[in-house]
Design a protein around this motif. Structure first.
Motif, PDB file in Angstrom:
ATOM      1  N   VAL A 152       0.860  -1.189   0.000  1.00 39.87           N
ATOM      2  CA  VAL A 152       0.000   0.000   0.000  1.00 39.87           C
ATOM      3  C   VAL A 152       0.893   1.234   0.000  1.00 39.87           C
ATOM      4  N   GLN A 153       0.529   2.214  -0.816  1.00 37.61           N
ATOM      5  CA  GLN A 153       1.302   3.448  -0.911  1.00 37.61           C
ATOM      6  C   GLN A 153       0.545   4.582  -0.229  1.00 37.61           C
ATOM      7  N   LEU A 154       1.242   5.314   0.627  1.00 36.66           N
ATOM      8  CA  LEU A 154       0.679   6.507   1.256  1.00 36.66           C
ATOM      9  C   LEU A 154       1.383   7.727   0.681  1.00 36.66           C
ATOM     10  N   ILE A 155       0.588   8.683   0.187  1.00 39.82           N
ATOM     11  CA  ILE A 155       1.145   9.898  -0.410  1.00 39.82           C
ATOM     12  C   ILE A 155       0.645  11.103   0.377  1.00 39.82           C
ATOM     13  N   ASP A 156       1.567  11.878   0.887  1.00 39.27           N
ATOM     14  CA  ASP A 156       1.215  13.081   1.649  1.00 39.27           C
ATOM     15  C   ASP A 156       1.273  14.297   0.726  1.00 39.27           C
ATOM     16  N   ALA A 157       0.104  14.700   0.212  1.00 39.05           N
ATOM     17  CA  ALA A 157       0.020  15.879  -0.651  1.00 39.05           C
ATOM     18  C   ALA A 157      -0.598  17.049   0.096  1.00 39.05           C
ATOM     19  N   SER A 158      -0.547  16.997   1.432  1.00 42.49           N
ATOM     20  CA  SER A 158      -1.225  18.020   2.234  1.00 42.49           C
ATOM     21  C   SER A 158      -0.590  19.402   2.117  1.00 42.49           C
ATOM     22  N   ASN A 159       0.654  19.459   1.639  1.00 42.77           N
ATOM     23  CA  ASN A 159       1.319  20.762   1.485  1.00 42.77           C
ATOM     24  C   ASN A 159       1.471  21.182   0.030  1.00 42.77           C
ATOM     25  N   TRP A 160       0.816  20.467  -0.873  1.00 42.82           N
ATOM     26  CA  TRP A 160       0.881  20.804  -2.300  1.00 42.82           C
ATOM     27  C   TRP A 160      -0.405  21.526  -2.695  1.00 42.82           C
ATOM     28  N   TYR A 161      -0.347  22.829  -2.767  1.00 40.18           N
ATOM     29  CA  TYR A 161      -1.538  23.593  -3.147  1.00 40.18           C
ATOM     30  C   TYR A 161      -1.127  25.015  -3.512  1.00 40.18           C
ATOM     31  N   VAL A 162      -2.057  25.682  -4.169  1.00 43.89           N
ATOM     32  CA  VAL A 162      -1.887  27.116  -4.408  1.00 43.89           C
ATOM     33  C   VAL A 162      -3.065  27.811  -3.739  1.00 43.89           C
ATOM     34  N   PRO A 163      -2.837  28.956  -3.083  1.00 43.89           N
ATOM     35  CA  PRO A 163      -3.936  29.638  -2.389  1.00 43.89           C
ATOM     36  C   PRO A 163      -4.900  30.276  -3.375  1.00 43.89           C
ATOM     37  N   LEU A 164      -6.171  30.318  -2.997  1.00 44.24           N
ATOM     38  CA  LEU A 164      -7.173  31.010  -3.797  1.00 44.24           C
ATOM     39  C   LEU A 164      -7.112  32.513  -3.513  1.00 44.24           C
ATOM     40  N   ARG A 165      -7.420  33.310  -4.501  1.00 46.20           N
ATOM     41  CA  ARG A 165      -7.455  34.754  -4.282  1.00 46.20           C
ATOM     42  C   ARG A 165      -8.596  35.147  -3.350  1.00 46.20           C
ATOM     43  N   LYS A 166      -9.660  34.334  -3.380  1.00 47.18           N
ATOM     44  CA  LYS A 166     -10.810  34.597  -2.513  1.00 47.18           C
ATOM     45  C   LYS A 166     -11.324  33.261  -1.991  1.00 47.18           C
ATOM     46  N   ASN A 167     -11.537  33.191  -0.678  1.00 46.66           N
ATOM     47  CA  ASN A 167     -12.045  31.953  -0.090  1.00 46.66           C
ATOM     48  C   ASN A 167     -13.434  31.635  -0.628  1.00 46.66           C
ATOM     49  N   LEU A 168     -13.687  30.352  -0.867  1.00 49.75           N
ATOM     50  CA  LEU A 168     -15.010  29.864  -1.264  1.00 49.75           C
ATOM     51  C   LEU A 168     -15.531  29.026  -0.104  1.00 49.75           C
ATOM     52  N   GLY A 169     -16.298  29.662   0.786  1.00 51.01           N
ATOM     53  CA  GLY A 169     -16.666  28.975   2.010  1.00 51.01           C
ATOM     54  C   GLY A 169     -15.403  28.747   2.819  1.00 51.01           C
ATOM     55  N   LYS A 170     -15.141  27.495   3.185  1.00 52.14           N
ATOM     56  CA  LYS A 170     -13.914  27.161   3.906  1.00 52.14           C
ATOM     57  C   LYS A 170     -12.784  26.775   2.958  1.00 52.14           C
ATOM     58  N   LYS A 171     -13.082  26.683   1.677  1.00 49.00           N
ATOM     59  CA  LYS A 171     -12.049  26.335   0.706  1.00 49.00           C
ATOM     60  C   LYS A 171     -11.169  27.554   0.439  1.00 49.00           C
ATOM     61  N   ASN A 172      -9.877  27.398   0.749  1.00 47.79           N
ATOM     62  CA  ASN A 172      -8.956  28.523   0.519  1.00 47.79           C
ATOM     63  C   ASN A 172      -7.760  28.142  -0.343  1.00 47.79           C
TER      64      ASN A 172
END
Length: 710
Positions: free
Chosen positions: A441-461
């Motif tokens: 089984v492979q575990l991949i930690d992508a929790s730090n791979w993101y780009v911030p949104l210019r404006k939050n959509l609800g709790k999505k940032n």
């Protein structure tokens, strides 16, 4: 049609709400009018060219009293739907009187085919008509959707010279417009959006995770795609588009059929409407209404690809009751035998049914095709570890991993979804693992791979970029270990939950005070002769206490036989409860003694060799429930349970043993354990330097505050 053009149409329709519905509806209710009216106008535009043919066919069918008219009417309309009313929306535009408009508009709606009727019913659109008529806006709404500055028709609008004024809106572009409206309304109502709307970046990633690893194995043919919690259908349509792209890139011709089930009426209506607007009328027929858990619409169907974002942290108690409850549930999806465990259960606690959706998919895997089935499903963290060994959640993980279906789990960034900021994960499963992935089984930690949104959509940032999605898929395909990718054998997630027992040690208190109390209790229980006997026994023995409960009982029984006092179970329990107390220095209470040779002594199992009355025997000690404990022993523990017990238990509690009958197998997955990076502690020198620096900064500050004291 270009993206700016579809965006412009979506903006126009979005603007209708502000132009016409403001002050009549609260903002959160605009969708109740705009979404069904968008569907109606698009269907109306598509049916305009064949309107006369449909009316003529209807007249002919009525003349010969044909009851089942659907097939010829579909054929006459040239679409997967029709309308047999004498009206089009343009006919209704001229109605001046509101009550006449209401009657004609309702007749117009009644003329639609049953598949459209179902969509309108689930939208509850007819409930809006009296409110719009009362506020005199129904005509305005219709007129806005017929505005000549937009074209919702599949044919271009020409000017007086025959030149194209507005381009045609093909089915795909119409679907894009509708999806854009859905997205905007979901963002406006972000407190509920996460229940049925998965961010597009996550959907694209899920599609890539199930298709890219086997892209070069896709052959020309037909593939079935399924979502058991399909919401507005975004996952199904994105998956279909991605499969078509990959097939085309590999010069293959594939046909896809979409299947889904949804229990929320409005989102179900949106899903079916979206497919109709895209020209996929047959696919719309495969979207079923109802609960996947208690009313599975596809009990015997198998699918090639399955993906879903089921509700998590949401009760499925009602579904469980409909299925007969835990004791009477007969659903073959959730009633299986595994691991020689006659009590094996895959029913999760009723407060959270997300893993039940996963079981449903796994039961629909294809087993007789080269590709088998591939699954991607979103879960929150509780699916990784909730549930003790032997409970439903743990058993589902065990069933999945021991069948070697779990390929990978990807940790997503927090605040990826609209209505929750908690950690979420994508599980990737298949029943056709390549040889180099089998048993792992492979575990991949992508929790730090993101780009911030210019404006939050609800709790999505934040969101994934294309580069991030490629990095994740590359790790899955390459199957290699990095700082963000760890690979483990299946057994690494399993453990044996063992029960550690320690002997019950009782001492008997025959002091005057305790005997007096015992006698009062015996009087209340109607056992005065037992009280007299105990008093006489204590006086004769001249003892105030016994450090060995077994010796006391033996002597007591001998004396009872002499005076013919019958020791019933009630009397023995009374003696033990009132006169015996736990004492860690007392001798262990013997539960049972075996003749030598019949049972082999084994301290690990609580079997000890002992000399009783000059005879060698093997005894079992009675366990003290207050000292009972449990330990988790990894399945990959070197030397197994015995080595663990000798190393971790016996050195500290030499009288302990294991109750093998209570041992259970459990599985849990901990991302924190494998990816946690502790913060480096500061040195004492650094801390001391900071303290001295602060002292220098505040020197004389107190004097300035309180002033000089004489």
């Amino acid at each position: 049609m270009s993206q700016p053009a579809t965006h412009s149409i979506a903006n126009f329709i979005w603007g209708i709400a502000d132009d016409v519905l403001r002050d009549i509806y609260v903002r959160g209710k605009y969708r109740d009018v705009i979404l069904p009216m968008t569907v109606i106008r698009r269907l109306d535009a598509l049916l305009e060219p064949t309107k006369e043919a449909v009316l003529k066919m209807k007249q002919q069918l009525d003349a010969v009293n044909i009851a089942n008219q659907s097939a010829p009417l579909y054929q006459a309309s040239g679409q997967a739907f029709y309308n047999t009313s004498p009206f089009t929306l343009r006919d209704l535009k001229a109605r001046a009187k509101s009550q006449q408009l209401k009657a004609d508009f309702e007749a117009y709606l009644d003329g639609f085919s049953t598949n459209v009727q179902e969509i309108l019913d689930k939208f509850k659109f007819r409930n809006q008509i009296p409110h719009m008529v009362e506020n005199d806006i129904l005509g305005n709404v219709i007129e806005k959707f017929l505005d000549t500055s937009i074209n919702l028709s599949s044919k271009p609008i020409l000017d007086v010279n025959g030149n194209e004024k507005l381009p045609a809106l093909d089915n795909h572009a119409m679907g894009t417009v509708f999806e854009e409206l859905i997205r905007r309304f979901n963002e406006e109502n972000n407190e509920e959006a996460g229940e049925h709307f998965t961010p597009r970046d996550v959907v694209k990633l899920m599609a890539d995770l199930i298709f890219l690893p086997i892209a070069d194995q896709i052959q020309s043919g037909t593939y079935l795609v399924y979502d058991g919690a399909c919401g507005t259908g975004g996952m199904l349509t994105v998956a279909e588009e991605r499969l078509q792209e990959l097939a085309k890139a590999h010069r293959k011709e594939v046909s896809t059929h979409l299947y889904g089930q949804e229990c929320q009426p409005e989102t179900y209506a949106i899903c079916k409407a979206d497919l109709l607007l895209k020209g996929e009328g047959e696919e719309a027929m495969n979207i079923k209404f109802g609960s996947t858990l208690s009313a599975d619409a596809y009990p015997s169907q198998e699918f090639d690809f399955m993906l879903s974002n089921p509700p998590y942290g949401k009760s499925w108690k009602t579904d469980l009751e409909r299925m007969g409850g835990k004791d009477k549930l007969k659903d073959a999806r959730f009633s299986i035998q595994h691991g020689d465990d006659p009590e094996f259960t895959m029913l999760t606690r009723s407060s959270d049914g997300q893993l039940m959706f996963l079981v449903n998919k796994l039961m629909k895997m294809k087993n007789n095709t080269p590709l088998g089935s591939r699954i991607a499903q979103v879960h929150n963290g509780s699916s990784l570890f909730t549930g003790d060994a032997g409970q439903g959640e743990s058993n589902i993980r065990r069933w999945v991993i021991e069948n070697d279906w779990l390929e990978a789990i990807i940790a997503l960034p927090e605040n990826t979804f609209y209505n929750t900021g908690i950690a979420t994960y994508i599980w990737v499963l298949t029943n056709r693992k390549p040889s180099h992935k089998k048993g792992k089984v492979q575990l991949i930690d992508a929790s730090n791979w993101y780009v911030p949104l210019r404006k939050n959509l609800g709790k999505k940032n934040c969101e994934f970029s294309d580069e991030h999605m490629k990095m994740i898929c590359d790790l899955l395909i390459d199957f290699r270990e990095t700082e963000q990718s760890k690979i483990f054998p299946n057994q690494a997630f399993g453990y044996s939950k063992i029960t550690v027992e320690r002997p019950l040690r009782l001492q008997v208190d025959l002091s005057a005070e305790n005997l007096s109390k015992f006698c009062r209790t015996c009087g209340k229980e109607g056992e005065s002769d037992l009280a007299d006997f105990i008093s006489a026994f204590a006086k004769e023995k001249g003892a105030t206490s016994f450090n060995n409960y077994n010796e006391f009982i033996k002597l007591f029984e001998e004396h009872a036989d002499k005076v013919q006092l019958k020791l019933t179970k009630k009397r023995k329990d009374l003696i033990r409860n009132e006169l015996a107390t736990i004492d860690e220095n007392a001798e262990p209470v013997i539960k049972k003694a075996h003749k030598p040779g019949k049972v082999t002594p084994n301290p690990l199992e609580g079997l000890y060799e002992l000399i009783i009355d000059g005879k060698k025997c093997v005894v079992e000690h009675e366990a003290d429930s207050n000292l009972r404990d449990t330990e988790q022993v990894l399945l990959i523990e070197e030397g197994g349970i015995e080595a663990f017990f000798k190393r971790e238990v016996q050195p500290y509690t030499s009288d302990a043993w294991m109750d093998a009958s209570k041992t259970q197998i459990g599985y849990e997955i901990s991302f924190t354990k494998h990816f946690y990076k502790p913060i480096k502690m500061r040195s004492l020198g650094e801390i001391n330097k900071d303290i001295l620096s602060l002292e220098a900064e505040t020197e004389g500050l107190l004097l300035q505050i309180i002033g000089k004291v004489d």
